[in-house]
Design an enzyme around this catalytic site. Structure first.
Site, PDB file in Angstrom:
ATOM      1  N   CYS A   1     -10.278  30.458  47.973  1.00 30.25           N
ATOM      2  CA  CYS A   1     -11.148  30.503  46.784  1.00 30.25           C
ATOM      3  C   CYS A   1     -10.457  29.890  45.562  1.00 30.25           C
ATOM      4  CB  CYS A   1     -11.544  31.951  46.510  1.00 30.25           C
ATOM      5  SG  CYS A   1     -12.123  32.280  44.835  1.00 30.25           S
TER       6      CYS A   1
ATOM      7  N   CYS B   1      -7.807  21.016  25.332  1.00 33.17           N
ATOM      8  CA  CYS B   1      -8.349  20.408  26.559  1.00 33.17           C
ATOM      9  C   CYS B   1      -8.483  21.431  27.686  1.00 33.17           C
ATOM     10  CB  CYS B   1      -7.436  19.254  26.978  1.00 33.17           C
ATOM     11  SG  CYS B   1      -7.621  18.724  28.686  1.00 33.17           S
TER      12      CYS B   1
ATOM     13  N   CYS C   1      -6.518  20.600  30.849  1.00 38.32           N
ATOM     14  CA  CYS C   1      -5.081  20.849  30.639  1.00 38.32           C
ATOM     15  C   CYS C   1      -4.769  22.335  30.847  1.00 38.32           C
ATOM     16  CB  CYS C   1      -4.653  20.432  29.232  1.00 38.32           C
ATOM     17  SG  CYS C   1      -4.996  18.699  28.835  1.00 38.32           S
TER      18      CYS C   1
ATOM     19  N   CYS D   1      -9.935  32.272  42.683  1.00 35.86           N
ATOM     20  CA  CYS D   1      -8.845  33.216  42.994  1.00 35.86           C
ATOM     21  C   CYS D   1      -7.487  32.570  42.730  1.00 35.86           C
ATOM     22  CB  CYS D   1      -8.924  33.663  44.457  1.00 35.86           C
ATOM     23  SG  CYS D   1     -10.492  34.441  44.915  1.00 35.86           S
TER      24      CYS D   1
END
Length: 362
Positions: free
Chosen positions: A53, A172, A175, A56
């Protein structure tokens, strides 16, 4: 210089211990131990997750930080359940999406679903409120080298270093998503003296962004020892992608946890000579030993260190007999199984890898 080196070693050791402790601070819950740990004499926050996932994976470093923060809080447990392995347990608690985070009050197996933000700060505030604790979030020193206009040239243009640079902007979103992975990359290569994982705030240092043609964020550029003009990094942004790239470009052999792989320290030219060495008689061994010594003297940088290990192993094999390499490997494996410093683990792994070339039936 000696004092700086000592400080670096102690810092690295402390960092390694701290990072290693994170993973141990989140209790792994299974169908066997769940009710022994949860619903007892402490409250429990439990993450139900799946290894594949994406959400996750993004949560993982934040959740590990949470576990480290509550390590000493005896009234609270921070745990996690792998729903791929323990489907019935996840089904029992109504888990249908990942990650699902639930709070189990002290003495109860009736959970409340957590609906807040998925970062360490928000989770800490929630657990403090539910568990009656007053825990502060744990912090960890970064392994990423921070670049500025003042130190950029000194670090990045050093022809003795291979440097990966992320040009980012604080606002960002991509980022921010990359940050935890990039931190793991830096930690993985922390013991490699010739490799630097760095970043620069391109919003603040616009002159650097302009100089290197950065127009979007994050932009990653690699500055190898032999090309300080820099080259674009166009690879994937998962941890394994970065690890593979650095290993291929820098000649390193690290895995995602920063441990040396079985290829570390292996020099093909010397390994070929070892095959001749172990198949020869006493006089032939002496002749090949001299060739190993000559070849080792040609090596530079980190490879010179490997050459010394080959040479020592060859000499010890002659002095102590054919079983020396196998016996020494067994000793090193016992040492590696103990709790040792990262530097020692590197040293023993290099020796073990090289000795394995000698440890064949003669």
């Amino acid at each position: 210089m000696a004092i700086s080196r000592i400080c670096f070693v102690f810092f690295t050791l402390a960092l390694f211990i701290f990072i290693s402790a994170f993973a141990e601070d989140v209790v792994v819950l299974t169908e066997v131990n769940f009710e022994k740990e949860v619903g007892q004499d402490r409250g429990a926050l439990v993450e139900f997750y799946a290894p594949w996932c994406g959400h996750c994976k993004k949560l993982a470093p934040e959740y590990e930080k949470l576990g480290a923060s509550f390590k000493k809080a005896k009234s609270v447990l921070i745990g996690k359940v792998d729903c791929d392995e323990h489907k019935s347990l996840c089904s029992k608690y109504g888990v249908s999406g990942y990650p699902t985070i639930q709070w189990f009050p002290k003495g109860s197996l009736e959970p409340k679903k957590y609906e807040g933000a998925r970062n360490a700060e928000a989770l800490t505030e929630y657990v403090n409120g539910e568990g009656g604790t007053n825990v502060k979030i744990a912090s960890i020193p970064s392994s990423v080298v921070v670049l500025t206009s003042d130190n950029f040239n000194e670090i990045v243009l050093d022809e003795k270093k291979d440097v990966l640079v992320e040009f980012y902007a604080p606002w960002c979103g991509h980022c921010k998503n990359l940050a935890p992975t990039y931190e793991k990359v830096a930690a993985a290569f922390n013991l490699e003296e010739d490799v630097v994982i760095a970043n620069v705030d391109a919003d603040k240092y616009k002159d650097l962004a302009e100089k290197y043609g950065v127009s979007g964020y994050p932009t990653l550029k690699f500055f190898p020892k032999n090309n300080k003009a820099g080259e674009d990094y166009d690879g994937g942004r998962d941890l394994d992608d970065f690890i593979t790239f650095i290993n291929e470009k820098c000649g390193t052999s690290r895995d995602g946890k920063g441990q040396l792989t079985s290829k570390a320290g292996v020099v093909e030219a010397l390994s070929s000579l070892v095959k001749e060495f172990i198949g020869g008689n006493s006089e032939e061994k002496k002749a090949v030993l001299k060739r190993i010594e000559d070849e080792a003297e040609k090596l530079t940088g980190s490879a010179a260190r490997y050459g010394k290990i080959y040479l020592k192993a060859a000499k010890s094999s002659m002095e102590k007999g054919a079983d020396y390499a196998k016996n020494e490997i067994h000793r090193l494996e016992r040492m590696l199984a103990k709790s040792i410093s990262p530097a020692k683990a590197d040293e023993f792994t290099l020796k073990k890898n090289i000795l394995s070339i000698f440890a064949v039936d003669q």
